[in-house]
Write a protein that holds these residues in place. Structure first.
Motif, short mmCIF file in Angstrom:
data_model
loop_
_atom_site.label_atom_id
_atom_site.label_comp_id
_atom_site.label_asym_id
_atom_site.label_seq_id
_atom_site.Cartn_x
_atom_site.Cartn_y
_atom_site.Cartn_z
N ALA A 61 43.11 32.69 43.11
CA ALA A 61 43.27 32.71 44.56
C ALA A 61 42.49 33.89 45.13
O ALA A 61 42.33 34.93 44.50
CB ALA A 61 44.75 32.82 44.92
N ARG A 64 46.15 37.72 46.53
CA ARG A 64 47.47 37.60 45.91
C ARG A 64 48.31 38.81 46.28
O ARG A 64 47.81 39.93 46.37
CB ARG A 64 47.35 37.48 44.39
CG ARG A 64 46.54 36.28 43.93
CD ARG A 64 46.58 36.15 42.42
NE ARG A 64 47.89 35.74 41.95
CZ ARG A 64 48.48 36.21 40.84
NH1 ARG A 64 47.87 37.11 40.11
NH2 ARG A 64 49.66 35.77 40.47
N GLN A 88 53.21 28.85 49.20
CA GLN A 88 52.37 30.00 48.82
C GLN A 88 53.00 30.83 47.69
O GLN A 88 52.31 31.60 47.02
CB GLN A 88 52.14 30.93 50.03
CG GLN A 88 51.59 30.23 51.25
CD GLN A 88 52.71 29.85 52.21
OE1 GLN A 88 53.79 29.47 51.80
NE2 GLN A 88 52.41 29.96 53.51
N GLU A 90 54.54 31.72 44.22
CA GLU A 90 54.47 31.27 42.82
C GLU A 90 55.78 31.55 42.08
O GLU A 90 56.27 30.73 41.32
CB GLU A 90 53.33 31.99 42.10
CG GLU A 90 51.95 31.67 42.68
CD GLU A 90 50.86 32.49 42.00
OE1 GLU A 90 51.18 33.30 41.09
OE2 GLU A 90 49.68 32.34 42.37
N ALA A 105 52.96 35.82 45.31
CA ALA A 105 52.44 34.75 46.15
C ALA A 105 50.91 34.79 46.18
O ALA A 105 50.31 35.85 46.02
CB ALA A 105 52.99 34.87 47.57
N SER A 106 50.28 33.61 46.39
CA SER A 106 48.83 33.49 46.42
C SER A 106 48.38 32.82 47.71
O SER A 106 49.08 31.94 48.24
CB SER A 106 48.33 32.66 45.23
OG SER A 106 48.61 33.31 44.00
N PHE A 107 47.18 33.21 48.18
CA PHE A 107 46.68 32.74 49.47
C PHE A 107 45.19 32.50 49.42
O PHE A 107 44.47 33.07 48.58
CB PHE A 107 47.01 33.77 50.57
CG PHE A 107 48.45 34.19 50.58
CD1 PHE A 107 49.38 33.48 51.30
CD2 PHE A 107 48.86 35.29 49.83
CE1 PHE A 107 50.72 33.86 51.30
CE2 PHE A 107 50.19 35.67 49.81
CZ PHE A 107 51.12 34.96 50.55
N ASP A 112 45.51 35.03 55.59
CA ASP A 112 46.67 34.17 55.29
C ASP A 112 47.78 34.99 54.65
O ASP A 112 48.97 34.78 54.94
CB ASP A 112 46.26 33.04 54.35
CG ASP A 112 45.35 32.03 55.01
OD1 ASP A 112 45.34 31.96 56.26
OD2 ASP A 112 44.65 31.30 54.28
N ALA A 113 47.41 35.92 53.79
CA ALA A 113 48.41 36.77 53.14
C ALA A 113 49.12 37.64 54.17
O ALA A 113 50.35 37.82 54.12
CB ALA A 113 47.73 37.64 52.07
N PHE A 116 51.55 35.53 56.24
CA PHE A 116 52.77 35.26 55.46
C PHE A 116 53.68 36.47 55.45
O PHE A 116 54.90 36.37 55.64
CB PHE A 116 52.39 34.86 54.04
CG PHE A 116 53.55 34.80 53.08
CD1 PHE A 116 54.29 33.63 52.97
CD2 PHE A 116 53.90 35.90 52.32
CE1 PHE A 116 55.38 33.56 52.09
CE2 PHE A 116 54.97 35.84 51.43
CZ PHE A 116 55.71 34.66 51.32
#
Length: 312
Positions: A61, A64, A88, A90, A105-107, A112-113, A116
């Motif tokens: 990704a 992360r 998003q 994991e 979490a991954s984006f 986007d991260a 979130f």
């Protein structure tokens, strides 16, 4: 299936973790010769049904996050469940200590991260405090620094019982550490005016090439003086970006096409001023020949020459 002994279990475990591990690399980890590993793998495949398969790793990704989350009293499982349900996210880990949750979490992007984190962590219900960090790189067994194949080669070459076993070892190292798809190595001289000429080749080993190709190249090389004799004559490497179109391979163009490779490099195997043979690498794609590739290939060829001279 029979019960595997400890050595078979170790070899199987290493291949399960990294199916592209070379026999030389495995031998160094389990403490036996490359020849023993090669024989054990063949037996595991033929007798025990072992299969080494290819898988496609999911692309990493772009962004992360690992987030430590402190929740309000009584909200641990509620918050964990809410975050774990998001696409998003994991993993969510329940932990002890100052923070009750660890969220991974991954984006697709850093923006986007950030979105979130603001919406679902900072403004998320039940969360009292958080601490986040970006993941820069993930190191795993398969991505960790590889051992020095040439140092292993030097050590194991001294233990080989025959010249053929030494050449097989060189073939394995060339494919494992130089990125070649195919390799061919031959001993002996090709210049008639050498002080101590020997029949060429006196011994050959190869990986990934057909016997037909090796035999025809050998015949044409003796009759027409192409490619390999030129390497030894000038005592330096020869690189061909695309053997399908290069004039040096014109007389065997059809053979090259049928074999399926593009780029080719030939390197003299020598010990000081003494010629010991040739090392040839083949790639299935057109590659660029850089100084580092030449240096590392010559290093392997020189190590091979050193060990061949000890057997002379």
């Amino acid at each position: 299936m029979r019960e595997l002994d400890e050595l078979d279990k170790k070899i199987f475990g290493l291949l399960a973790g990294n199916g592209r591990a070379s026999n030389l690399e495995i031998a160094g980890k389990v403490g036996v010769s490359e020849k023993t590993v090669r024989q054990r793998i063949r037996r595991l495949i033929e007798r025990d049904g072992m299969r080494v398969v290819a898988t496609m790793e999911t692309p990493a990704a772009a962004s992360r996050l690992i987030v430590l989350v402190r929740v309000e009293p009584g909200q641990r499982f509620v918050v964990a469940g809410r975050l774990a349900s998001m696409p998003q996210v994991e993993e969510v880990h329940l932990t002890t200590g100052a923070y009750e949750l660890i969220v991974v979490a991954s984006f697709g992007s850093d923006s986007d991260a950030l979105d979130f984190y603001v919406r679902h962590i900072e403004q998320g219900p039940g969360i009292k405090e958080s601490l986040s960090t970006h993941v820069v790189e993930t190191i795993t067994q398969s991505t960790a620094t590889r051992p020095d194949h040439f140092a292993q080669f030097d050590e194991q070459a001294a233990k080989t019982g025959s010249t053929a076993e030494l050449l097989d070892l060189a073939c394995d190292v060339a494919t494992a550490s130089l990125g070649a798809d195919r390799v061919h190595v031959a001993t002996g001289n090709v210049q008639p005016d050498d002080p101590a000429p020997s029949e060429w080749p006196s011994l050959m080993r190869w990986r990934g090439l057909s016997s037909r190709y090796v035999e025809e190249i050998l015949t044409k090389g003796r009759a027409e003086g192409i490619v390999l004799p030129n390497i030894v004559k000038h005592n330096q490497h020869v690189f061909v970006a695309d053997a399908r179109t290069d004039p040096l391979f014109r007389s065997v163009a059809d053979l090259v096409l049928s074999e399926g490779f593009h780029s080719w490099m030939g390197m003299p195997v020598r010990d000081g001023g003494a010629r010991r043979g040739t090392l040839c690498l083949y790639w299935d794609t057109v590659i660029t020949c850089g100084d580092d590739l030449v240096r590392r290939t010559q290093e392997l060829a020189d190590l091979l020459g050193k060990h061949l001279s000890r057997r002379a």
